[in-house]
Design a protein around this motif. Sequence first.
Motif, PDB file in Angstrom:
ATOM      1  N   ARG A  93       1.382   2.462 -19.346  1.00  0.00           N
ATOM      2  CA  ARG A  93       0.827   3.448 -18.422  1.00  0.00           C
ATOM      3  C   ARG A  93       0.485   2.758 -17.105  1.00  0.00           C
ATOM      4  NH1 ARG A  93      -1.985   8.329 -21.013  1.00  0.00           N
ATOM      5  NH2 ARG A  93      -1.931   9.836 -19.342  1.00  0.00           N
ATOM      6  N   VAL A  94       0.555   3.537 -16.027  1.00  0.00           N
ATOM      7  CA  VAL A  94       0.194   3.063 -14.700  1.00  0.00           C
ATOM      8  C   VAL A  94      -0.814   4.046 -14.120  1.00  0.00           C
ATOM      9  CG1 VAL A  94       1.020   2.567 -12.377  1.00  0.00           C
ATOM     10  CG2 VAL A  94       2.429   1.960 -14.348  1.00  0.00           C
ATOM     11  N   ALA A  95      -1.886   3.542 -13.511  1.00  0.00           N
ATOM     12  CA  ALA A  95      -2.920   4.436 -13.000  1.00  0.00           C
ATOM     13  C   ALA A  95      -3.492   3.914 -11.687  1.00  0.00           C
ATOM     14  CB  ALA A  95      -4.045   4.595 -14.022  1.00  0.00           C
ATOM     15  N   SER A  96      -3.738   4.840 -10.781  1.00  0.00           N
ATOM     16  CA  SER A  96      -4.448   4.541  -9.552  1.00  0.00           C
ATOM     17  C   SER A  96      -5.172   5.804  -9.128  1.00  0.00           C
ATOM     18  CB  SER A  96      -3.488   4.072  -8.458  1.00  0.00           C
ATOM     19  OG  SER A  96      -4.212   3.664  -7.309  1.00  0.00           O
ATOM     20  N   VAL A  97      -6.041   5.680  -8.159  1.00  0.00           N
ATOM     21  CA  VAL A  97      -6.778   6.831  -7.656  1.00  0.00           C
ATOM     22  C   VAL A  97      -6.688   6.838  -6.134  1.00  0.00           C
ATOM     23  CG1 VAL A  97      -8.348   7.002  -9.607  1.00  0.00           C
ATOM     24  CG2 VAL A  97      -8.952   5.542  -7.675  1.00  0.00           C
TER      25      VAL A  97
END
Length: 226
Positions: A93-97
């Motif tokens: 998974r890849v996550a950023s905000v």
Amino acid sequence: MVSIGDLVAGRVVRARPDYNAYLVLLDDNSDFAILPKENVTRPLKIKDTVTAAVYAKGERYPILSQRCAHYFRKMAESVFRPAFEHDGIRIHRVASVEHAAFVKIAVSHPSGGDPIASCLPYVRTYHDRTGMTVSLVRYTKDLFEYVKAALSPAPLRSIRRVEISRQEKRAVVIVEHGSIALFLGPRGANVSSASKLTDLHIVPIDERQESEDRRLPSPGPVVALA
């Protein structure tokens, strides 16, 4: 015809300062695309080459982004490819905000080795291409350990315990008194990206506050502790 999630390349053909987007001529099919200025990692000018992901269809032209999960994942798949081919590393998974200067990437090793060590040689290249700092997270099926790892670079030694309600998809993380700001991150970016990475709503709580809250009714059943 491009699809949402595709990684495309092209060059800027219109970059007027009074417009809120760039017009990009795509390399592969000689069609145009729109790249909103809020979706770029740096200012662009006419004739600049650009790589971005298709973020939405748009009314006339596809909408591109260098700030969406599609882009960060596709770039990771490109940059870390040697680690995939040599060590079998897998991205989970890849996550950023929004407005964060970093991206969290959960990776695993097929034989239980260290996936972060395999990916480290390519972290600088990822930063150079995306403008984002990479926070590599070791993926594990042990949800408690995964939640802890996802909150890095906050110090793991400051985590007192983790309570998870799978039914509510919620994780309460009790942390050492005075350390909660490290887990939240600037504008809550660290805990928000960790929540996206784990697909849980992570709530860090100061251990002193938790002691006081014991006298209050529980918000829901806690199914496991670690």
